[in-house]
Enzyme design. Structure first.
Site, mmCIF file in Angstrom:
data_model
loop_
_atom_site.group_PDB
_atom_site.id
_atom_site.type_symbol
_atom_site.label_atom_id
_atom_site.label_comp_id
_atom_site.label_asym_id
_atom_site.label_seq_id
_atom_site.Cartn_x
_atom_site.Cartn_y
_atom_site.Cartn_z
ATOM 1 N N ASP A 1 -1.316 -18.682 3.639
ATOM 2 C CA ASP A 1 -2.290 -19.515 2.908
ATOM 3 C C ASP A 1 -2.834 -20.627 3.813
ATOM 4 O O ASP A 1 -4.049 -20.792 3.952
ATOM 5 C CB ASP A 1 -1.699 -20.077 1.593
ATOM 6 C CG ASP A 1 -0.244 -20.493 1.712
ATOM 7 O OD1 ASP A 1 0.310 -20.437 2.825
ATOM 8 O OD2 ASP A 1 0.343 -20.900 0.693
ATOM 9 N N ASP B 1 -5.716 -6.340 5.532
ATOM 10 C CA ASP B 1 -6.913 -5.881 4.829
ATOM 11 C C ASP B 1 -7.776 -7.089 4.452
ATOM 12 O O ASP B 1 -8.987 -7.149 4.715
ATOM 13 C CB ASP B 1 -6.469 -5.119 3.567
ATOM 14 C CG ASP B 1 -7.590 -4.305 2.950
ATOM 15 O OD1 ASP B 1 -8.711 -4.352 3.468
ATOM 16 O OD2 ASP B 1 -7.341 -3.626 1.933
ATOM 17 N N LYS C 1 4.259 -14.573 4.421
ATOM 18 C CA LYS C 1 4.598 -15.398 3.262
ATOM 19 C C LYS C 1 6.121 -15.310 3.082
ATOM 20 O O LYS C 1 6.633 -15.043 1.979
ATOM 21 C CB LYS C 1 3.831 -14.863 2.036
ATOM 22 C CG LYS C 1 3.783 -15.807 0.867
ATOM 23 C CD LYS C 1 2.874 -16.995 1.042
ATOM 24 C CE LYS C 1 3.072 -17.972 -0.093
ATOM 25 N NZ LYS C 1 2.448 -19.273 0.104
ATOM 26 N N TYR D 1 0.820 -1.212 0.000
ATOM 27 C CA TYR D 1 0.000 0.000 0.000
ATOM 28 C C TYR D 1 0.852 1.259 0.000
ATOM 29 O O TYR D 1 0.322 2.366 0.069
ATOM 30 C CB TYR D 1 -0.956 -0.004 1.201
ATOM 31 C CG TYR D 1 -2.063 -1.031 1.064
ATOM 32 C CD1 TYR D 1 -1.768 -2.346 0.753
ATOM 33 C CD2 TYR D 1 -3.393 -0.682 1.248
ATOM 34 C CE1 TYR D 1 -2.764 -3.288 0.630
ATOM 35 C CE2 TYR D 1 -4.397 -1.627 1.121
ATOM 36 C CZ TYR D 1 -4.073 -2.925 0.809
ATOM 37 O OH TYR D 1 -5.060 -3.857 0.690
#
Ligand code: NAI
Length: 347
Positions: free
Chosen positions: A208, A232, A174, A127
Protein backbone atom coordinates in the site's frame (compact mmCIF):
# COMPACT_ATOMS: atom_id res chain seq x y z
CA UNK A 1 17.53 -17.64 -40.41
CA UNK A 2 13.85 -18.60 -40.56
CA UNK A 3 11.82 -18.55 -37.32
CA UNK A 4 8.41 -20.10 -36.78
CA UNK A 5 6.24 -18.13 -34.37
CA UNK A 6 2.74 -19.02 -33.18
CA UNK A 7 0.29 -16.13 -33.60
CA UNK A 8 -2.80 -16.19 -31.37
CA UNK A 9 -5.09 -13.30 -32.37
CA UNK A 10 -7.33 -13.62 -29.27
CA UNK A 11 -10.68 -11.89 -28.69
CA UNK A 12 -12.12 -8.37 -28.85
CA UNK A 13 -9.47 -5.99 -30.22
CA UNK A 14 -7.05 -8.96 -30.39
CA UNK A 15 -7.41 -9.75 -34.12
CA UNK A 16 -7.04 -6.03 -35.04
CA UNK A 17 -3.88 -5.48 -32.99
CA UNK A 18 -2.45 -8.88 -33.98
CA UNK A 19 -2.86 -8.04 -37.70
CA UNK A 20 -1.19 -4.69 -37.08
CA UNK A 21 1.75 -6.24 -35.21
CA UNK A 22 2.24 -8.85 -37.89
CA UNK A 23 2.27 -6.18 -40.60
CA UNK A 24 5.01 -4.26 -38.79
CA UNK A 25 7.15 -7.31 -37.92
CA UNK A 26 6.95 -8.55 -41.51
CA UNK A 27 7.93 -5.11 -42.84
CA UNK A 28 10.99 -5.09 -40.57
CA UNK A 29 12.54 -7.97 -42.48
CA UNK A 30 12.70 -10.60 -39.73
CA UNK A 31 12.25 -13.96 -41.42
CA UNK A 32 9.18 -15.17 -39.54
CA UNK A 33 6.73 -17.86 -40.60
CA UNK A 34 3.51 -17.33 -38.64
CA UNK A 35 1.50 -20.33 -37.45
CA UNK A 36 -1.96 -19.06 -36.56
CA UNK A 37 -3.73 -20.81 -33.66
CA UNK A 38 -6.75 -19.81 -31.61
CA UNK A 39 -7.59 -19.40 -27.95
CA UNK A 40 -10.48 -17.90 -25.99
CA UNK A 41 -13.91 -17.22 -27.45
CA UNK A 42 -12.27 -17.09 -30.88
CA UNK A 43 -11.41 -20.81 -30.56
CA UNK A 44 -14.94 -21.75 -29.54
CA UNK A 45 -16.41 -19.69 -32.40
CA UNK A 46 -14.24 -21.76 -34.75
CA UNK A 47 -15.73 -25.00 -33.43
CA UNK A 48 -13.27 -25.92 -30.65
CA UNK A 49 -14.78 -27.58 -27.59
CA UNK A 50 -12.47 -25.75 -25.18
CA UNK A 51 -11.22 -22.17 -24.89
CA UNK A 52 -7.63 -23.41 -24.83
CA UNK A 53 -7.48 -26.15 -27.48
CA UNK A 54 -4.73 -28.78 -27.30
CA UNK A 55 -3.52 -27.84 -30.78
CA UNK A 56 -2.77 -24.30 -29.58
CA UNK A 57 -0.73 -25.57 -26.62
CA UNK A 58 0.98 -28.16 -28.84
CA UNK A 59 1.93 -25.49 -31.38
CA UNK A 60 3.62 -23.38 -28.67
CA UNK A 61 5.38 -26.50 -27.36
CA UNK A 62 6.77 -27.27 -30.80
CA UNK A 63 7.68 -23.74 -31.89
CA UNK A 64 8.47 -22.40 -28.39
CA UNK A 65 7.61 -18.77 -29.14
CA UNK A 66 4.21 -17.09 -29.51
CA UNK A 67 2.78 -13.61 -30.02
CA UNK A 68 -0.60 -13.49 -28.35
CA UNK A 69 -3.52 -11.09 -28.46
CA UNK A 70 -5.76 -10.72 -25.38
CA UNK A 71 -8.45 -13.26 -24.49
CA UNK A 72 -11.75 -12.35 -22.83
CA UNK A 73 -12.65 -13.80 -19.41
CA UNK A 74 -16.23 -13.37 -18.17
CA UNK A 75 -16.57 -11.50 -14.85
CA UNK A 76 -18.00 -13.33 -11.83
CA UNK A 77 -19.27 -16.32 -13.85
CA UNK A 78 -18.50 -18.55 -16.83
CA UNK A 79 -15.24 -20.16 -17.89
CA UNK A 80 -11.93 -19.59 -16.09
CA UNK A 81 -9.23 -17.35 -17.56
CA UNK A 82 -7.58 -18.67 -20.72
CA UNK A 83 -4.61 -16.42 -20.04
CA UNK A 84 -4.03 -17.81 -16.55
CA UNK A 85 -4.53 -21.39 -17.86
CA UNK A 86 -2.03 -20.88 -20.69
CA UNK A 87 0.63 -19.56 -18.32
CA UNK A 88 0.06 -22.48 -15.93
CA UNK A 89 -0.04 -25.19 -18.62
CA UNK A 90 3.26 -24.04 -20.12
CA UNK A 91 4.81 -23.18 -16.73
CA UNK A 92 5.35 -19.61 -17.93
CA UNK A 93 6.10 -18.53 -14.39
CA UNK A 94 7.59 -15.08 -14.97
CA UNK A 95 5.93 -12.08 -16.60
CA UNK A 96 8.14 -9.15 -17.60
CA UNK A 97 6.39 -5.84 -18.23
CA UNK A 98 8.65 -2.89 -19.02
CA UNK A 99 7.05 0.50 -18.43
CA UNK A 100 8.91 3.50 -19.87
CA UNK A 101 8.12 7.12 -20.62
CA UNK A 102 8.26 7.72 -24.36
CA UNK A 103 9.10 10.76 -26.44
CA UNK A 104 5.91 11.92 -28.13
CA UNK A 105 3.72 10.57 -25.31
CA UNK A 106 3.78 13.35 -22.70
CA UNK A 107 2.31 12.62 -19.28
CA UNK A 108 2.56 14.34 -15.90
CA UNK A 109 5.43 11.90 -15.19
CA UNK A 110 7.50 12.69 -18.30
CA UNK A 111 10.01 14.72 -16.31
CA UNK A 112 12.16 13.05 -14.99
CA UNK A 113 10.46 10.09 -16.62
CA UNK A 114 9.51 6.55 -15.66
CA UNK A 115 11.62 3.46 -16.28
CA UNK A 116 10.21 0.54 -14.29
CA UNK A 117 10.03 -3.19 -15.04
CA UNK A 118 7.25 -5.13 -13.34
CA UNK A 119 8.10 -8.79 -12.78
CA UNK A 120 5.07 -10.85 -11.85
CA UNK A 121 4.82 -14.43 -10.57
CA UNK A 122 2.37 -16.03 -12.98
CA UNK A 123 1.38 -19.41 -11.62
CA UNK A 124 -0.01 -19.19 -8.09
CA UNK A 125 -1.19 -16.75 -5.40
CA UNK A 126 -4.92 -15.97 -5.51
CA UNK A 127 -4.90 -16.89 -9.23
CA UNK A 128 -4.64 -20.56 -8.27
CA UNK A 129 -8.44 -20.29 -8.67
CA UNK A 130 -9.33 -22.28 -5.55
CA UNK A 131 -12.62 -20.83 -4.35
CA UNK A 132 -15.34 -22.38 -2.23
CA UNK A 133 -18.79 -21.31 -1.19
CA UNK A 134 -18.93 -22.42 2.45
CA UNK A 135 -22.59 -21.48 2.72
CA UNK A 136 -24.66 -18.94 0.75
CA UNK A 137 -23.16 -15.53 1.51
CA UNK A 138 -19.80 -16.92 2.67
CA UNK A 139 -17.00 -17.65 0.20
CA UNK A 140 -13.31 -18.41 0.64
CA UNK A 141 -10.63 -17.73 -2.01
CA UNK A 142 -7.37 -19.50 -1.23
CA UNK A 143 -4.02 -17.86 -1.81
CA UNK A 144 -1.37 -20.46 -2.65
CA UNK A 145 2.27 -19.58 -1.96
CA UNK A 146 5.00 -22.18 -2.37
CA UNK A 147 8.66 -21.89 -1.53
CA UNK A 148 9.62 -23.37 -4.89
CA UNK A 149 7.68 -20.84 -7.00
CA UNK A 150 8.67 -17.91 -4.75
CA UNK A 151 12.39 -18.72 -4.97
CA UNK A 152 12.09 -19.32 -8.72
CA UNK A 153 10.51 -15.90 -9.44
CA UNK A 154 12.95 -14.18 -7.06
CA UNK A 155 15.96 -15.64 -8.89
CA UNK A 156 14.34 -14.78 -12.23
CA UNK A 157 13.88 -11.12 -11.19
CA UNK A 158 17.34 -10.83 -9.67
CA UNK A 159 18.98 -12.42 -12.74
CA UNK A 160 16.95 -10.14 -15.00
CA UNK A 161 18.11 -7.09 -13.02
CA UNK A 162 21.78 -8.11 -13.04
CA UNK A 163 21.94 -9.11 -16.72
CA UNK A 164 20.15 -5.92 -17.81
CA UNK A 165 22.28 -3.65 -15.63
CA UNK A 166 19.32 -2.52 -13.52
CA UNK A 167 20.12 -0.91 -10.18
CA UNK A 168 17.48 -2.16 -7.74
CA UNK A 169 14.85 -4.84 -7.09
CA UNK A 170 11.89 -3.89 -4.87
CA UNK A 171 9.65 -6.63 -3.48
CA UNK A 172 6.06 -5.47 -2.91
CA UNK A 173 4.16 -7.47 -0.28
CA UNK A 174 1.60 -7.46 2.50
CA UNK A 175 3.47 -9.74 4.91
CA UNK A 176 2.40 -7.59 7.86
CA UNK A 177 -1.13 -8.97 7.38
CA UNK A 178 -0.63 -12.23 5.46
CA UNK A 179 2.20 -13.30 7.72
CA UNK A 180 2.39 -16.87 6.45
CA UNK A 181 1.65 -16.47 2.72
CA UNK A 182 3.32 -13.16 1.88
CA UNK A 183 5.74 -13.87 4.73
CA UNK A 184 7.01 -16.95 2.90
CA UNK A 185 7.23 -15.03 -0.38
CA UNK A 186 9.29 -12.24 1.18
CA UNK A 187 11.57 -14.64 3.09
CA UNK A 188 12.33 -16.53 -0.13
CA UNK A 189 13.08 -13.28 -1.99
CA UNK A 190 15.34 -12.05 0.83
CA UNK A 191 17.21 -15.37 0.96
CA UNK A 192 17.78 -15.45 -2.79
CA UNK A 193 18.81 -11.77 -2.82
CA UNK A 194 21.64 -12.52 -0.40
CA UNK A 195 23.45 -14.34 -3.22
CA UNK A 196 23.27 -11.18 -5.39
CA UNK A 197 24.65 -8.79 -2.78
CA UNK A 198 26.92 -6.19 -4.32
CA UNK A 199 25.48 -6.77 -7.80
CA UNK A 200 22.03 -5.24 -7.36
CA UNK A 201 20.34 -3.32 -4.56
CA UNK A 202 17.44 -5.14 -2.85
CA UNK A 203 14.57 -3.65 -0.83
CA UNK A 204 11.11 -4.60 0.47
CA UNK A 205 8.05 -2.37 0.69
CA UNK A 206 4.56 -2.98 1.96
CA UNK A 207 2.40 -2.73 -1.14
CA UNK A 208 0.00 0.00 0.00
CA UNK A 209 2.74 2.47 0.93
CA UNK A 210 4.79 1.21 -2.04
CA UNK A 211 1.95 2.09 -4.43
CA UNK A 212 1.81 5.61 -3.04
CA UNK A 213 5.58 5.86 -3.48
CA UNK A 214 5.32 4.75 -7.10
CA UNK A 215 2.76 7.42 -8.03
CA UNK A 216 4.59 10.12 -6.06
CA UNK A 217 8.18 9.38 -7.09
CA UNK A 218 8.36 6.66 -9.77
CA UNK A 219 12.04 7.49 -10.29
CA UNK A 220 12.75 5.80 -6.93
CA UNK A 221 11.74 2.44 -8.40
CA UNK A 222 13.45 0.19 -10.90
CA UNK A 223 12.48 -3.52 -10.97
CA UNK A 224 9.31 -4.45 -9.04
CA UNK A 225 9.09 -8.07 -7.89
CA UNK A 226 5.51 -9.13 -7.16
CA UNK A 227 3.38 -12.19 -6.55
CA UNK A 228 0.57 -12.77 -9.04
CA UNK A 229 -2.26 -10.40 -8.02
CA UNK A 230 0.00 -7.53 -6.96
CA UNK A 231 1.91 -7.88 -10.25
CA UNK A 232 -1.32 -7.73 -12.22
CA UNK A 233 -2.46 -4.55 -10.46
CA UNK A 234 0.98 -2.89 -10.52
CA UNK A 235 1.31 -3.52 -14.27
CA UNK A 236 -1.78 -1.43 -15.03
CA UNK A 237 -0.93 1.17 -12.40
CA UNK A 238 2.52 1.66 -13.90
CA UNK A 239 1.05 1.67 -17.43
CA UNK A 240 -1.01 4.65 -16.29
CA UNK A 241 2.17 6.59 -15.53
CA UNK A 242 3.45 6.45 -19.11
CA UNK A 243 0.38 6.84 -21.31
CA UNK A 244 -1.79 3.82 -20.59
CA UNK A 245 -2.36 0.29 -21.78
CA UNK A 246 -1.71 1.20 -25.41
CA UNK A 247 2.03 1.53 -24.73
CA UNK A 248 2.78 -1.29 -22.27
CA UNK A 249 4.19 -4.53 -23.68
CA UNK A 250 4.88 -7.79 -21.91
CA UNK A 251 6.36 -11.27 -22.10
CA UNK A 252 5.87 -14.51 -20.18
CA UNK A 253 8.87 -16.80 -19.73
CA UNK A 254 9.20 -20.32 -18.35
CA UNK A 255 11.83 -22.87 -17.52
CA UNK A 256 11.07 -25.02 -20.57
CA UNK A 257 12.30 -22.27 -22.89
CA UNK A 258 8.81 -21.35 -24.01
CA UNK A 259 8.04 -17.64 -24.29
CA UNK A 260 4.69 -15.99 -24.97
CA UNK A 261 4.69 -12.28 -25.78
CA UNK A 262 1.53 -10.29 -25.10
CA UNK A 263 0.52 -6.74 -24.23
CA UNK A 264 -0.60 -5.96 -20.68
CA UNK A 265 -4.04 -4.83 -21.89
CA UNK A 266 -7.13 -6.99 -22.25
CA UNK A 267 -9.58 -7.54 -25.10
CA UNK A 268 -11.17 -4.08 -24.64
CA UNK A 269 -14.70 -5.10 -25.73
CA UNK A 270 -15.80 -1.43 -25.48
CA UNK A 271 -13.74 -0.54 -28.57
CA UNK A 272 -13.50 -3.89 -30.39
CA UNK A 273 -14.12 -3.93 -34.14
CA UNK A 274 -13.94 -0.14 -34.49
CA UNK A 275 -10.34 0.20 -35.78
CA UNK A 276 -9.49 2.55 -32.88
CA UNK A 277 -7.41 0.27 -30.60
CA UNK A 278 -3.75 1.15 -30.21
CA UNK A 279 -1.67 -1.75 -31.57
CA UNK A 280 1.57 -0.29 -30.21
CA UNK A 281 1.66 -2.39 -27.02
CA UNK A 282 1.51 -5.58 -29.09
CA UNK A 283 4.01 -4.18 -31.61
CA UNK A 284 6.34 -3.45 -28.67
CA UNK A 285 5.73 -7.01 -27.41
CA UNK A 286 6.79 -8.08 -30.92
CA UNK A 287 10.02 -6.10 -30.46
CA UNK A 288 10.62 -8.02 -27.22
CA UNK A 289 9.97 -11.24 -29.17
CA UNK A 290 12.55 -10.29 -31.81
CA UNK A 291 15.15 -9.50 -29.13
CA UNK A 292 14.40 -12.88 -27.52
CA UNK A 293 14.89 -14.67 -30.87
CA UNK A 294 18.14 -12.77 -31.36
CA UNK A 295 19.55 -13.86 -28.00
CA UNK A 296 18.12 -17.40 -28.15
CA UNK A 297 19.33 -18.18 -31.69
CA UNK A 298 22.12 -15.66 -32.30
CA UNK A 299 20.27 -14.28 -35.34
CA UNK A 300 21.48 -10.66 -35.46
CA UNK A 301 18.90 -9.90 -38.16
CA UNK A 302 16.16 -10.13 -35.50
CA UNK A 303 18.00 -7.65 -33.27
CA UNK A 304 18.34 -5.23 -36.20
CA UNK A 305 14.65 -5.63 -37.08
CA UNK A 306 13.78 -4.85 -33.44
CA UNK A 307 15.92 -1.68 -33.55
CA UNK A 308 14.26 -0.54 -36.78
CA UNK A 309 10.74 -1.04 -35.40
CA UNK A 310 11.59 0.86 -32.22
CA UNK A 311 13.07 3.74 -34.22
CA UNK A 312 10.04 3.75 -36.55
CA UNK A 313 7.34 3.90 -33.88
CA UNK A 314 9.35 6.49 -31.92
CA UNK A 315 9.45 8.70 -35.04
CA UNK A 316 5.70 8.24 -35.52
CA UNK A 317 4.93 9.26 -31.93
CA UNK A 318 7.22 12.30 -32.00
CA UNK A 319 5.67 13.48 -35.26
CA UNK A 320 2.13 13.07 -33.95
CA UNK A 321 1.20 9.94 -35.89
CA UNK A 322 -0.72 8.30 -33.06
CA UNK A 323 -3.94 6.54 -32.19
CA UNK A 324 -6.84 8.18 -30.37
CA UNK A 325 -5.87 7.00 -26.84
CA UNK A 326 -2.63 9.01 -27.18
CA UNK A 327 -4.38 12.12 -28.50
CA UNK A 328 -3.90 11.30 -32.20
CA UNK A 329 -6.36 10.52 -34.94
CA UNK A 330 -5.02 7.41 -36.67
CA UNK A 331 -6.93 4.14 -36.65
CA UNK A 332 -5.36 0.81 -35.72
CA UNK A 333 -4.50 -0.14 -39.28
CA UNK A 334 -3.38 3.35 -40.35
CA UNK A 335 -0.98 3.57 -37.39
CA UNK A 336 0.49 0.15 -38.20
CA UNK A 337 0.92 1.20 -41.84
CA UNK A 338 2.64 4.41 -40.75
CA UNK A 339 5.10 2.43 -38.62
CA UNK A 340 5.63 -0.15 -41.39
CA UNK A 341 6.38 2.60 -43.95
CA UNK A 342 9.04 4.08 -41.67
CA UNK A 343 10.47 0.63 -40.92
CA UNK A 344 10.93 0.04 -44.66
CA UNK A 345 12.69 3.41 -45.08
CA UNK A 346 15.05 2.51 -42.21
CA UNK A 347 15.85 -0.92 -43.72
P1 NAI B 1 -8.84 -3.88 -20.93
O1 NAI B 1 -7.37 -3.77 -20.83
O2 NAI B 1 -9.37 -4.73 -22.02
O3 NAI B 1 -9.47 -2.41 -21.10
C1 NAI B 1 -9.35 -1.39 -20.11
C2 NAI B 1 -9.55 -0.02 -20.78
O4 NAI B 1 -8.41 0.28 -21.57
C3 NAI B 1 -10.75 0.00 -21.72
O5 NAI B 1 -11.35 1.26 -21.66
C4 NAI B 1 -10.13 -0.20 -23.10
O6 NAI B 1 -10.86 0.39 -24.15
C5 NAI B 1 -8.77 0.47 -22.94
N1 NAI B 1 -7.75 -0.21 -23.77
C6 NAI B 1 -7.21 -1.42 -23.53
N2 NAI B 1 -6.33 -1.73 -24.49
C7 NAI B 1 -6.33 -0.69 -25.35
C8 NAI B 1 -5.62 -0.42 -26.56
N3 NAI B 1 -4.75 -1.28 -27.08
N4 NAI B 1 -5.87 0.75 -27.19
C9 NAI B 1 -6.73 1.65 -26.68
N5 NAI B 1 -7.42 1.46 -25.54
C10 NAI B 1 -7.22 0.30 -24.89
O7 NAI B 1 -9.35 -4.38 -19.51
P2 NAI B 1 -10.80 -4.88 -19.05
O8 NAI B 1 -11.86 -4.06 -19.68
O9 NAI B 1 -10.68 -4.96 -17.60
O10 NAI B 1 -10.89 -6.37 -19.60
C11 NAI B 1 -11.56 -6.74 -20.81
C12 NAI B 1 -11.36 -8.23 -21.01
O11 NAI B 1 -9.97 -8.52 -21.25
C13 NAI B 1 -11.77 -9.09 -19.81
O12 NAI B 1 -12.45 -10.22 -20.31
C14 NAI B 1 -10.45 -9.47 -19.17
O13 NAI B 1 -10.52 -10.67 -18.49
C15 NAI B 1 -9.56 -9.59 -20.41
N6 NAI B 1 -8.12 -9.42 -20.13
C16 NAI B 1 -7.27 -10.20 -20.84
C17 NAI B 1 -5.92 -10.06 -20.67
C18 NAI B 1 -5.02 -10.95 -21.50
O14 NAI B 1 -5.47 -11.59 -22.42
N7 NAI B 1 -3.74 -11.01 -21.20
C19 NAI B 1 -5.34 -9.07 -19.76
C20 NAI B 1 -6.33 -8.24 -19.13
C21 NAI B 1 -7.68 -8.43 -19.30
Amino acid sequence: MKHTVVLIPGDGIGPEVADAARLVLDAAGADIEWVERYAGLAAVERGATETLPAETIDAIRSHRVALKGPCTTPIGEGFTSVNVALRKRLALFGAVRPVRSMDGVPTRYSDPGVDIVVIRENTEGLYAGIENQITPGVVTSLKVVTEEASRRIARFALDYAVTRGRRKVTVLHKANIMKLGDGLFVRCCRDEAAAYEGRVEYEERIIDAGSMGIVQRPEDFDVLLCENLYGDVMSDLCAGLVGGLGVTPGANFGSDHYAVFEAVHGSAPDIAGQDVANPLALIMSGVMLLRHLCSATGDANCGEAADRIRAAYSQCLVEGEKTRDLGGSLGTRAFAEAVARRVEVLA
